[in-house]
Structures are given as C-alpha cells and as structure tokens.
Design a protein around this motif. Structure first.
Motif, short mmCIF file in Angstrom:
data_model
loop_
_atom_site.label_atom_id
_atom_site.label_comp_id
_atom_site.label_asym_id
_atom_site.label_seq_id
_atom_site.Cartn_x
_atom_site.Cartn_y
_atom_site.Cartn_z
N GLN A 81 0.99 5.70 4.70
CA GLN A 81 1.22 6.95 5.42
C GLN A 81 2.70 7.13 5.74
N LEU A 82 3.36 6.02 6.09
CA LEU A 82 4.79 6.08 6.42
C LEU A 82 5.65 6.30 5.19
N TYR A 83 5.23 5.70 4.06
CA TYR A 83 6.03 5.76 2.84
C TYR A 83 5.17 6.26 1.68
N PRO A 84 4.79 7.53 1.72
CA PRO A 84 3.85 8.06 0.72
C PRO A 84 4.42 8.08 -0.69
N GLU A 85 5.74 8.01 -0.83
CA GLU A 85 6.33 8.07 -2.17
C GLU A 85 6.52 6.70 -2.79
N ILE A 86 6.09 5.65 -2.09
CA ILE A 86 6.07 4.32 -2.69
C ILE A 86 4.69 4.10 -3.30
N ASN A 87 4.67 3.78 -4.57
CA ASN A 87 3.42 3.50 -5.27
C ASN A 87 3.04 2.04 -5.02
N LEU A 88 2.13 1.83 -4.07
CA LEU A 88 1.74 0.48 -3.68
C LEU A 88 0.59 -0.01 -4.56
N GLU A 89 0.83 -1.09 -5.29
CA GLU A 89 -0.19 -1.70 -6.15
C GLU A 89 -0.60 -3.03 -5.52
N LEU A 90 -1.89 -3.17 -5.21
CA LEU A 90 -2.39 -4.33 -4.49
C LEU A 90 -3.18 -5.26 -5.41
N THR A 91 -2.86 -6.55 -5.35
CA THR A 91 -3.60 -7.59 -6.05
C THR A 91 -4.14 -8.58 -5.02
N VAL A 92 -5.44 -8.82 -5.04
CA VAL A 92 -6.06 -9.77 -4.11
C VAL A 92 -6.58 -10.96 -4.91
N ASN A 93 -6.16 -12.15 -4.49
CA ASN A 93 -6.54 -13.36 -5.23
C ASN A 93 -6.34 -14.55 -4.31
N GLN A 94 -6.51 -15.75 -4.85
CA GLN A 94 -6.18 -16.96 -4.11
C GLN A 94 -4.66 -17.17 -4.10
N SER A 95 -4.19 -17.98 -3.16
CA SER A 95 -2.75 -18.16 -2.98
C SER A 95 -2.06 -18.72 -4.23
N ALA A 96 -2.65 -19.74 -4.85
CA ALA A 96 -1.99 -20.39 -5.99
C ALA A 96 -1.79 -19.43 -7.17
N PRO A 97 -2.80 -18.67 -7.59
CA PRO A 97 -2.57 -17.70 -8.68
C PRO A 97 -1.55 -16.63 -8.32
N LEU A 98 -1.52 -16.22 -7.05
CA LEU A 98 -0.54 -15.21 -6.63
C LEU A 98 0.88 -15.77 -6.72
N ARG A 99 1.05 -17.03 -6.35
CA ARG A 99 2.38 -17.63 -6.45
C ARG A 99 2.83 -17.71 -7.90
N ARG A 100 1.91 -18.02 -8.80
CA ARG A 100 2.27 -18.07 -10.23
C ARG A 100 2.68 -16.68 -10.72
N ARG A 101 1.95 -15.66 -10.32
CA ARG A 101 2.27 -14.30 -10.76
C ARG A 101 3.62 -13.84 -10.20
N LEU A 102 3.93 -14.27 -8.97
CA LEU A 102 5.24 -13.94 -8.41
C LEU A 102 6.35 -14.61 -9.22
N GLU A 103 6.16 -15.89 -9.54
CA GLU A 103 7.16 -16.63 -10.31
C GLU A 103 7.34 -16.04 -11.70
N GLN A 104 6.27 -15.47 -12.25
CA GLN A 104 6.35 -14.88 -13.59
C GLN A 104 6.91 -13.46 -13.56
N GLY A 105 7.20 -12.94 -12.37
CA GLY A 105 7.77 -11.61 -12.25
C GLY A 105 6.76 -10.48 -12.27
N HIS A 106 5.46 -10.81 -12.10
CA HIS A 106 4.42 -9.77 -12.15
C HIS A 106 4.14 -9.16 -10.78
N LEU A 107 4.68 -9.75 -9.72
CA LEU A 107 4.50 -9.22 -8.37
C LEU A 107 5.86 -9.20 -7.67
#
Length: 285
Positions: free
Chosen positions: A114-140
């Motif tokens: 609501q505060l930032y309607p022009e930001i396209n927020l893409e949400l990924t929900v997963n376990q912590s370890a897979p999320l850390r890998r995706r961050l390191e790979q530049g996907h998040l």
C-alpha cells in the motif's frame, strides 16, 4: 502532534522490551532512548511503558499507542512520498521462511504494498536453506530466514528466539520408547538441531512425519502423532511447549535475520528491511 522520531523509537522499545537493545538497533545512546520515551509520555499525558530491573513492558495505554504509532508513521511515509514525488519503482524479489507466515509478516507485506504500490513485490516462501541458496545465486534480492544464534553471516538480526519442543497438550510418551519426531524435510535447521540434541542425550527417535511446510508440521502436531522442534514465540495457542516433559534435551537459540543481495536495487530493499525491523516478529493472533 506526535513526533515521528519518538514514535519510531517507541515501536522499537515495544518490540525489543529493552531500552539498551532499542538504542543499539537505532544507533543512538540509551539515555537518548529514555529521554525520548519520557517526552512521548509527556505528550500523551499517559504512562506508556513500565520499566523495572527485570523487564520493560507496555501498559494498556502503551499498547494503544503502538497501534496509533504504526498508523501515523505509515501515513507520514505515504504523504512524504506523495508530495516529494519520490515514489519508489521497480521489482523486489523477497523470500521468507515459511514458518514466518504465521507471524504478522503477511499483514506487513500488504501494508508495504500500500505504501509503495509501484514496487512489484515478488514473494517466495520456502525453508531457510533453499532461500539462502537462491539469494547466493542472485535469484532473490532480500530474504527473511532463521539461522543458528550468533552465526557469522552478512545479515541483520531482527529478533532472537529459542527452539523448544512443541506438542499437543495431551500427548503421552511411554518411558523408553523412541521420541516420535515431526520434522521438515532435509536440509532443515530445526530438523538437524532436534536430531543432534536427541542423539547427544542418548535418546532414540523415529521420524513420524516428514513435511515440506509449516502447515503440514502444525497439522501433524495437532493430530498428536509426534513432537516437533519449533520457535518458542511462534507456537500457536492450541499447542504447547513440552520441553520439560519426557526428559527431552534443551535446544538452541535461533536468530531471525534479513539477508540482502548486494547487487539488488538498494532503495526498495532498505524500505522493506525498515518495515520488518520496525514491526519485528510476532505470532499472528
């Protein structure tokens, strides 16, 4: 008129239950925090915080002020963005550990959009370890995850919690029987902590349920088919901590942390980090 600076400090005190921790998070001195809280109480004409040698807690008026403060600060940010023409744009790829879905994070993300309607927020929900890998790979661009307390990572700690044993209140376990363990599929921090603690204590165990997400874990615990390692502050009201039963070993502390991709657009990442830091981690009522 309530000073937004005072309101922001008040919300951090409310989250941390500590003037010292609030000062560290805000990068100001502890006496400054005390002065700001006294000034806010004078402005409100009410006692908002009770502080003694053991704890810092909100009064009923303090709870009311916390709700008003979030509304005032959100309106202040929206007005500032509107009149300065500085509305942020772009894409923000955000990942969150799925057990944080039972906190106020979803409500916080709605408010952020609501505060930032022009930001396209893409949400990924997963376990912590897979999320850390995706961050390191530049996907998040930003992730909100759990890690072992004190783990040396490039992260910002939002809150500290303790893993405890959680079960249905009427669960029984015959002496000498293996501990019936409900756990996330590997790799999982809570799974490994639970197994390591049981083996170090010389307790036998068996997996009675492997689950991919927090809803599966909670369903299995509610069905009474076992015990799970779970963050203490996130235990739903219909389940209980059973760490003092069945001679179960103590578990470890965990940190809830934000990790950012250094190559991501800085402004959207900082905006969402600030929103999460101001609210902290609380189980949704």
């Amino acid at each position: 008129m309530y000073d937004p600076v005072l309101l922001k400090t008040f919300l951090v005190v409310a989250e941390t239950h500590s003037f010292t921790n609030a000062a560290q998070r805000l990068g100001i001195s502890q006496p400054t925090v005390s002065q700001q809280m006294s000034k806010l109480e004078r402005a409100a004409g009410r006692i908002l915080i009770i502080r003694d040698t053991r704890e810092v807690r909100l009064t009923d008026n303090g709870d009311a002020m916390a709700g008003f403060a979030r509304t005032i600060l959100a309106a202040h940010a929206a007005a500032e963005s509107y009149f300065t023409g500085s509305a942020m744009k772009g894409r923000l790829r955000f990942g969150a550990a799925d057990d944080l879905a039972i906190t106020q994070l979803p409500k916080m993300l709605r408010h952020f959009r609501q505060l930032y309607p022009e930001i396209n927020l893409e949400l990924t929900v997963n376990q912590s370890a897979p999320l850390r890998r995706r961050l390191e790979q530049g996907h998040l661009d930003l992730i909100f995850v759990k890690q072992s307390a004190g783990e040396a990572t490039a992260s910002t700690r939002v809150a500290k919690d303790t893993l405890v044993w959680m079960a249905q209140d009427n669960l029984t376990l015959a002496e000498g029987n293996p501990v019936p363990l409900i756990a996330y599929q590997a790799p999982s921090l809570s799974r490994q902590v639970a197994i390591d603690a049981l083996e170090a204590a010389g307790r036998t165990w068996r997996i009675t349920c492997n689950t991919r997400d927090v809803n599966g874990m909670l369903a299995a615990v509610r069905a009474g088919i076992g015990i799970a390692a779970f963050p203490h502050s996130l235990i739903p009201s219909d389940l209980v901590k059973v760490s003092n039963r069945f001679s179960l070993p103590e578990l470890v502390d965990v940190d809830y942390v934000l990790m950012a991709n250094p190559s991501a657009a800085r402004e959207p990442v900082q905006a969402l980090m600030s929103a999460i830091m101001s609210r902290g981690v609380r189980r949704e009522a």
